[in-house]
Scaffold this motif. Structure first.
Motif, mmCIF file in Angstrom:
data_model
loop_
_atom_site.group_PDB
_atom_site.id
_atom_site.type_symbol
_atom_site.label_atom_id
_atom_site.label_comp_id
_atom_site.label_asym_id
_atom_site.label_seq_id
_atom_site.Cartn_x
_atom_site.Cartn_y
_atom_site.Cartn_z
ATOM 1 N N PRO A 26 0.847 -1.192 0.000
ATOM 2 C CA PRO A 26 0.000 0.000 0.000
ATOM 3 C C PRO A 26 0.886 1.247 0.000
ATOM 4 O O PRO A 26 1.998 1.225 0.518
ATOM 5 N N CYS A 27 0.411 2.296 -0.604
ATOM 6 C CA CYS A 27 1.156 3.548 -0.679
ATOM 7 C C CYS A 27 0.983 4.321 0.628
ATOM 8 O O CYS A 27 -0.142 4.685 0.978
ATOM 9 N N PRO A 28 2.066 4.598 1.363
ATOM 10 C CA PRO A 28 1.928 5.328 2.625
ATOM 11 C C PRO A 28 1.252 6.686 2.459
ATOM 12 O O PRO A 28 0.499 7.120 3.318
ATOM 13 N N GLY A 29 1.496 7.345 1.340
ATOM 14 C CA GLY A 29 0.890 8.654 1.104
ATOM 15 C C GLY A 29 -0.616 8.607 0.928
ATOM 16 O O GLY A 29 -1.304 9.601 1.133
ATOM 17 N N LEU A 30 -1.153 7.448 0.549
ATOM 18 C CA LEU A 30 -2.594 7.299 0.355
ATOM 19 C C LEU A 30 -3.272 6.534 1.491
ATOM 20 O O LEU A 30 -4.492 6.506 1.573
ATOM 21 N N ALA A 31 -2.484 5.927 2.360
ATOM 22 C CA ALA A 31 -3.038 5.057 3.398
ATOM 23 C C ALA A 31 -3.951 5.794 4.372
ATOM 24 O O ALA A 31 -4.963 5.251 4.805
ATOM 25 N N ALA A 32 -3.628 7.021 4.718
ATOM 26 C CA ALA A 32 -4.450 7.778 5.658
ATOM 27 C C ALA A 32 -5.845 8.035 5.103
ATOM 28 O O ALA A 32 -6.800 8.188 5.867
ATOM 29 N N ALA A 33 -5.988 8.054 3.790
ATOM 30 C CA ALA A 33 -7.295 8.292 3.164
ATOM 31 C C ALA A 33 -8.130 7.019 3.071
ATOM 32 O O ALA A 33 -9.261 7.070 2.597
ATOM 33 N N CYS A 34 -7.600 5.903 3.528
ATOM 34 C CA CYS A 34 -8.304 4.616 3.460
ATOM 35 C C CYS A 34 -8.505 4.086 4.874
ATOM 36 O O CYS A 34 -7.708 3.274 5.363
ATOM 37 N N PRO A 35 -9.546 4.521 5.573
ATOM 38 C CA PRO A 35 -9.715 4.158 6.983
ATOM 39 C C PRO A 35 -9.818 2.656 7.242
ATOM 40 O O PRO A 35 -9.362 2.180 8.275
ATOM 41 N N LYS A 36 -10.379 1.890 6.326
ATOM 42 C CA LYS A 36 -10.498 0.450 6.549
ATOM 43 C C LYS A 36 -9.152 -0.263 6.454
ATOM 44 O O LYS A 36 -9.006 -1.390 6.933
ATOM 45 N N LEU A 37 -8.166 0.391 5.876
ATOM 46 C CA LEU A 37 -6.843 -0.205 5.741
ATOM 47 C C LEU A 37 -6.221 -0.487 7.116
ATOM 48 O O LEU A 37 -5.496 -1.461 7.287
ATOM 49 N N ALA A 38 -6.541 0.333 8.098
ATOM 50 C CA ALA A 38 -5.993 0.156 9.447
ATOM 51 C C ALA A 38 -6.436 -1.159 10.085
ATOM 52 O O ALA A 38 -5.782 -1.653 10.997
ATOM 53 N N GLU A 39 -7.520 -1.734 9.591
ATOM 54 C CA GLU A 39 -8.036 -2.987 10.147
ATOM 55 C C GLU A 39 -7.407 -4.224 9.515
ATOM 56 O O GLU A 39 -7.598 -5.332 9.995
ATOM 57 N N GLU A 40 -6.667 -4.040 8.439
ATOM 58 C CA GLU A 40 -6.127 -5.170 7.682
ATOM 59 C C GLU A 40 -4.671 -5.462 8.029
ATOM 60 O O GLU A 40 -3.956 -4.607 8.545
ATOM 61 N N LEU A 41 -4.241 -6.657 7.699
ATOM 62 C CA LEU A 41 -2.846 -7.039 7.818
ATOM 63 C C LEU A 41 -2.093 -6.397 6.652
ATOM 64 O O LEU A 41 -2.493 -6.524 5.500
ATOM 65 N N ILE A 42 -1.015 -5.695 6.940
ATOM 66 C CA ILE A 42 -0.223 -5.014 5.913
ATOM 67 C C ILE A 42 1.111 -5.745 5.790
ATOM 68 O O ILE A 42 1.796 -5.977 6.788
ATOM 69 N N LEU A 43 1.477 -6.101 4.573
ATOM 70 C CA LEU A 43 2.736 -6.799 4.312
ATOM 71 C C LEU A 43 3.717 -5.817 3.677
ATOM 72 O O LEU A 43 3.526 -5.375 2.541
ATOM 73 N N ALA A 44 4.755 -5.452 4.426
ATOM 74 C CA ALA A 44 5.761 -4.497 3.963
ATOM 75 C C ALA A 44 7.004 -5.246 3.494
ATOM 76 O O ALA A 44 7.444 -6.193 4.137
ATOM 77 N N ARG A 45 7.565 -4.799 2.387
ATOM 78 C CA ARG A 45 8.724 -5.483 1.805
ATOM 79 C C ARG A 45 10.024 -5.149 2.515
ATOM 80 O O ARG A 45 10.954 -5.947 2.535
ATOM 81 N N SER A 46 10.128 -3.960 3.090
ATOM 82 C CA SER A 46 11.392 -3.522 3.687
ATOM 83 C C SER A 46 11.128 -2.792 4.997
ATOM 84 O O SER A 46 9.995 -2.404 5.289
ATOM 85 N N ALA A 47 12.193 -2.561 5.749
ATOM 86 C CA ALA A 47 12.062 -1.842 7.014
ATOM 87 C C ALA A 47 11.605 -0.409 6.774
ATOM 88 O O ALA A 47 10.780 0.122 7.523
ATOM 89 N N GLN A 48 12.108 0.220 5.736
ATOM 90 C CA GLN A 48 11.709 1.596 5.443
ATOM 91 C C GLN A 48 10.223 1.673 5.095
ATOM 92 O O GLN A 48 9.511 2.544 5.573
ATOM 93 N N GLU A 49 9.761 0.748 4.274
ATOM 94 C CA GLU A 49 8.347 0.727 3.928
ATOM 95 C C GLU A 49 7.497 0.494 5.182
ATOM 96 O O GLU A 49 6.465 1.142 5.364
ATOM 97 N N ALA A 50 7.925 -0.396 6.064
ATOM 98 C CA ALA A 50 7.196 -0.656 7.313
ATOM 99 C C ALA A 50 7.140 0.588 8.188
ATOM 100 O O ALA A 50 6.093 0.906 8.766
ATOM 101 N N ARG A 51 8.255 1.326 8.287
ATOM 102 C CA ARG A 51 8.277 2.564 9.090
ATOM 103 C C ARG A 51 7.338 3.616 8.497
ATOM 104 O O ARG A 51 6.603 4.279 9.236
ATOM 105 N N GLU A 52 7.382 3.780 7.178
ATOM 106 C CA GLU A 52 6.515 4.771 6.534
ATOM 107 C C GLU A 52 5.041 4.451 6.753
ATOM 108 O O GLU A 52 4.237 5.344 7.003
#
Length: 76
Positions: A26-52
């Motif tokens: 998921p795009c960190p810049g767009l994630a805040a606009a997707c409230p249901k995203l907070a309820e889902e499991l997010i799979l990040a490829r790297s540590a930087q992506e996970a932090r963002e």
């Protein structure tokens, strides 16, 4: 890419219900606009992506896959 998943890729489990397992890239810049995203499991490829993602979705379940860089470029 699906806008309701912040342009991430939904991963489904093949079972009787075809349920959603998680969201990849998921795009960190767009994630805040997707409230249901907070309820889902997010799979990040790297540590930087996970932090963002954690910066904009602090309550989410973020799994850092810790993939080597050459594998990060080939996923999705």
């Amino acid at each position: 890419m699906w806008s309701q998943y912040a342009r991430g890729v939904p991963v489904h489990v093949t079972d009787k219900r075809q349920s959603l397992y998680g969201i990849v890239r998921p795009c960190p810049g767009l994630a805040a606009a997707c409230p249901k995203l907070a309820e889902e499991l997010i799979l990040a490829r790297s540590a930087q992506e996970a932090r963002e993602l954690a910066d904009v979705l602090p309550q989410s379940r973020i799994v850092h896959l810790d993939l080597p860089e050459h594998e990060q470029l080939t996923i999705c």
